[in-house]
Design a protein around this motif. Sequence first.
Motif, PDB file in Angstrom:
ATOM      1  N   ASP A   1       2.459   9.153   8.067  1.00  0.00           N
ATOM      2  CA  ASP A   1       2.465   7.688   7.961  1.00  0.00           C
ATOM      3  C   ASP A   1       1.203   7.145   7.293  1.00  0.00           C
ATOM      4  OD1 ASP A   1       4.890   7.774   9.276  1.00  0.00           O
ATOM      5  OD2 ASP A   1       4.019   7.415  11.260  1.00  0.00           O
ATOM      6  N   VAL A   2       0.160   7.960   7.246  1.00  0.00           N
ATOM      7  CA  VAL A   2      -1.110   7.508   6.666  1.00  0.00           C
ATOM      8  C   VAL A   2      -0.992   7.323   5.157  1.00  0.00           C
ATOM      9  CG1 VAL A   2      -3.495   8.246   6.211  1.00  0.00           C
ATOM     10  CG2 VAL A   2      -2.523   8.464   8.511  1.00  0.00           C
ATOM     11  N   THR A   3      -0.064   8.042   4.535  1.00  0.00           N
ATOM     12  CA  THR A   3       0.093   7.932   3.080  1.00  0.00           C
ATOM     13  C   THR A   3       0.337   6.484   2.655  1.00  0.00           C
ATOM     14  OG1 THR A   3       0.970  10.184   2.950  1.00  0.00           O
ATOM     15  CG2 THR A   3       1.452   8.724   1.108  1.00  0.00           C
ATOM     16  N   ALA A   4       1.181   5.784   3.380  1.00  0.00           N
ATOM     17  CA  ALA A   4       1.476   4.391   3.025  1.00  0.00           C
ATOM     18  C   ALA A   4       0.244   3.506   3.176  1.00  0.00           C
ATOM     19  CB  ALA A   4       2.615   3.875   3.901  1.00  0.00           C
ATOM     20  N   VAL A   5      -0.636   3.844   4.119  1.00  0.00           N
ATOM     21  CA  VAL A   5      -1.846   3.043   4.348  1.00  0.00           C
ATOM     22  C   VAL A   5      -2.794   3.167   3.157  1.00  0.00           C
ATOM     23  CG1 VAL A   5      -3.794   2.622   5.889  1.00  0.00           C
ATOM     24  CG2 VAL A   5      -1.589   3.387   6.831  1.00  0.00           C
ATOM     25  N   THR A   6      -3.083   4.399   2.756  1.00  0.00           N
ATOM     26  CA  THR A   6      -4.017   4.578   1.639  1.00  0.00           C
ATOM     27  C   THR A   6      -3.409   4.135   0.313  1.00  0.00           C
ATOM     28  OG1 THR A   6      -3.343   6.926   1.565  1.00  0.00           O
ATOM     29  CG2 THR A   6      -5.365   6.390   2.752  1.00  0.00           C
ATOM     30  N   THR A   7      -2.077   4.180   0.209  1.00  0.00           N
ATOM     31  CA  THR A   7      -1.432   3.618  -0.981  1.00  0.00           C
ATOM     32  C   THR A   7      -1.690   2.120  -1.072  1.00  0.00           C
ATOM     33  OG1 THR A   7       0.323   5.295  -0.980  1.00  0.00           O
ATOM     34  CG2 THR A   7       0.785   3.237  -2.128  1.00  0.00           C
ATOM     35  N   ALA A   8      -1.586   1.430   0.063  1.00  0.00           N
ATOM     36  CA  ALA A   8      -1.850  -0.011   0.089  1.00  0.00           C
ATOM     37  C   ALA A   8      -3.315  -0.306  -0.255  1.00  0.00           C
ATOM     38  CB  ALA A   8      -1.492  -0.574   1.462  1.00  0.00           C
ATOM     39  N   LEU A   9      -4.243   0.519   0.262  1.00  0.00           N
ATOM     40  CA  LEU A   9      -5.661   0.305  -0.038  1.00  0.00           C
ATOM     41  C   LEU A   9      -5.943   0.533  -1.520  1.00  0.00           C
ATOM     42  CD1 LEU A   9      -7.310   2.009   3.070  1.00  0.00           C
ATOM     43  CD2 LEU A   9      -7.118  -0.444   2.611  1.00  0.00           C
TER      44      LEU A   9
ATOM     45  N   ASP B   1      -3.026  -9.278   0.788  1.00  0.00           N
ATOM     46  CA  ASP B   1      -1.799  -8.708   1.347  1.00  0.00           C
ATOM     47  C   ASP B   1      -1.935  -7.198   1.562  1.00  0.00           C
ATOM     48  OD1 ASP B   1      -0.651 -11.202   1.339  1.00  0.00           O
ATOM     49  OD2 ASP B   1       0.495 -10.893  -0.528  1.00  0.00           O
ATOM     50  N   SER B   2      -2.593  -6.521   0.616  1.00  0.00           N
ATOM     51  CA  SER B   2      -2.793  -5.068   0.762  1.00  0.00           C
ATOM     52  C   SER B   2      -3.644  -4.757   1.988  1.00  0.00           C
ATOM     53  CB  SER B   2      -3.456  -4.505  -0.498  1.00  0.00           C
ATOM     54  OG  SER B   2      -2.609  -4.645  -1.623  1.00  0.00           O
ATOM     55  N   TYR B   3      -4.661  -5.573   2.198  1.00  0.00           N
ATOM     56  CA  TYR B   3      -5.539  -5.381   3.364  1.00  0.00           C
ATOM     57  C   TYR B   3      -4.762  -5.552   4.661  1.00  0.00           C
ATOM     58  CZ  TYR B   3      -9.286  -6.373   6.713  1.00  0.00           C
ATOM     59  OH  TYR B   3     -10.133  -6.371   7.809  1.00  0.00           O
ATOM     60  N   GLU B   4      -3.978  -6.639   4.753  1.00  0.00           N
ATOM     61  CA  GLU B   4      -3.199  -6.882   5.969  1.00  0.00           C
ATOM     62  C   GLU B   4      -2.136  -5.807   6.157  1.00  0.00           C
ATOM     63  OE1 GLU B   4      -3.808  -9.037   8.259  1.00  0.00           O
ATOM     64  OE2 GLU B   4      -5.502  -9.883   7.141  1.00  0.00           O
TER      65      GLU B   4
ATOM     66  N   GLY C   1      -2.887  11.986  -0.563  1.00  0.00           N
ATOM     67  CA  GLY C   1      -1.640  11.708  -1.255  1.00  0.00           C
ATOM     68  C   GLY C   1      -1.410  10.233  -1.490  1.00  0.00           C
ATOM     69  N   GLY C   2      -1.831   9.395  -0.557  1.00  0.00           N
ATOM     70  CA  GLY C   2      -1.664   7.966  -0.739  1.00  0.00           C
ATOM     71  C   GLY C   2      -2.535   7.413  -1.853  1.00  0.00           C
ATOM     72  N   TYR C   3      -3.723   7.979  -2.040  1.00  0.00           N
ATOM     73  CA  TYR C   3      -4.633   7.510  -3.088  1.00  0.00           C
ATOM     74  C   TYR C   3      -4.237   8.034  -4.473  1.00  0.00           C
ATOM     75  CZ  TYR C   3      -8.089   5.494   0.126  1.00  0.00           C
ATOM     76  OH  TYR C   3      -8.729   4.692   1.046  1.00  0.00           O
ATOM     77  N   PHE C   4      -3.864   9.313  -4.545  1.00  0.00           N
ATOM     78  CA  PHE C   4      -3.667   9.947  -5.851  1.00  0.00           C
ATOM     79  C   PHE C   4      -2.220  10.297  -6.172  1.00  0.00           C
ATOM     80  CE2 PHE C   4      -7.923  11.036  -4.323  1.00  0.00           C
ATOM     81  CZ  PHE C   4      -8.709  10.573  -5.366  1.00  0.00           C
ATOM     82  N   GLY C   5      -1.340  10.237  -5.169  1.00  0.00           N
ATOM     83  CA  GLY C   5       0.030  10.714  -5.372  1.00  0.00           C
ATOM     84  C   GLY C   5       0.846   9.880  -6.322  1.00  0.00           C
ATOM     85  N   GLY C   6       0.486   8.637  -6.525  1.00  0.00           N
ATOM     86  CA  GLY C   6       1.265   7.782  -7.411  1.00  0.00           C
ATOM     87  C   GLY C   6       1.008   8.002  -8.881  1.00  0.00           C
TER      88      GLY C   6
END
Length: 464
Positions: free
Chosen positions: A269-277, A252-255, A370-375
Amino acid sequence: MRIVLRRSRAGGPAAVLAVLVGLLLLLLPGTAMASGGLDDAAASLKQGKVYVDPAMTGRFSQAQADALTKKIKDADKPIMVAVVPDSSQYPAKSVFQDLRTKAGITGVYAVWRGDQFGVRADSSALNGQTARNYAQAAYDSHHGDINGTLTDFVTNAAPKVSGHAPGSSKFSAAMIVVPLVLLALVGVGAFLLVRRSRKRKAEKQANELRALRTVVDEDITAFGEELERLDFNPGSPSADDAQRADYTRALDSYESAKKLMDAATRPEDVTAVTTALEDGRFSLATLAARREGRALPERRPPCFFDPRHGPSMQDAMWSPAGGAPRQVPVCADDAMRLASGLDPAIRTVQTDQGPQPYWNAGPVYGPWAGGYFGGYGSGLLPGLLVGTMLGSVFSGPPAYGYGDGGFDGGFDGGHERYEGGDFSGGDFNSNDFGGFNSSDFGGGSDFGGGDFGGGSDFGGGGDW
């Protein structure tokens, strides 16, 4: 008998021309034949022109009237001047009040009637005693010379008169229209600047998103390849529900990452993408631990050197080139490299200066990081990236939002003094419009006697 009507060859065109010339003369301002009277006088005074009755042009020419009109306009004072005959058209007893009422302008009214000269003024425009002094002095100095008397009076009285000449009021149409035009120009200029700024911002965002899309597409592709290499069959008897849930979450994360990137229109908008990855890779790490019978991994940030390495296993000391040492989360392989004195496997991106570590590629990669480390807390990235180009994004006011789980201009409030020159029509207090008695000016009691405002009826002070 036949009657033939013959049109004159000369008379027709000449008659038509005469009619046209007559109409033109009627339409042109100032060319119509003036019949004289209070209405004509008031109409001229409203326009700021010195009025000369046709019966008086032999003694006071139109050229002289024009010169005096220019002098009054240059002084920009509400001084209305009329030169009229000693006639019932201009009743001596009421001519001042009649002109004041019909012209409707607050100011000073100077009237030469027959052989005499009189002045009246609204108190807001000129003091009555001052008007009397200037009128008497002008009359005595020029002995019946209309032009000399009027010019003398206007020259000396104008500096004392308050207000503005008719047509030059501070509330004139020009002073309303000009600010409106300037305001419109400012508005247009602001609109163009805003539009230009928005266009530049849109172009900048498009360029940044283009650069980010290249990097993120590589991340998505790498994650997809990990899924393909994964030797896991959800239908296998050895697979349990928890493993299938981890696997499903990774898929699901990949899709989700692919769909989010396709829909991205801004760098943010890229933040949400790398968060999913990041979430998908942690699901794979959890799945691997379940399948191998190991303890489930702690939820940690991805490897600092390259988030594609998956979740970090520990923290290690590291210093960027020319920077201070700091602890960074690292994967097992990079931890071993650092322990061996080797360089870690650093994620590089393409820049104008060639391939660079992502933290030295500029603030454009803020949403990506931010998507990878922000959480993992708002303080994580600033500490990891301090001293790097990307660190500037997180050291000041945040460019991208990541959270933890009285006028002084001399205005004194007073009332502005009312000055002459405004239009009041017939709505004025006659007691406030005066100057002096007939016996006090312009030839003494010979100025109309009781017929021309004689005695106390001719408005000295409050007698008007």
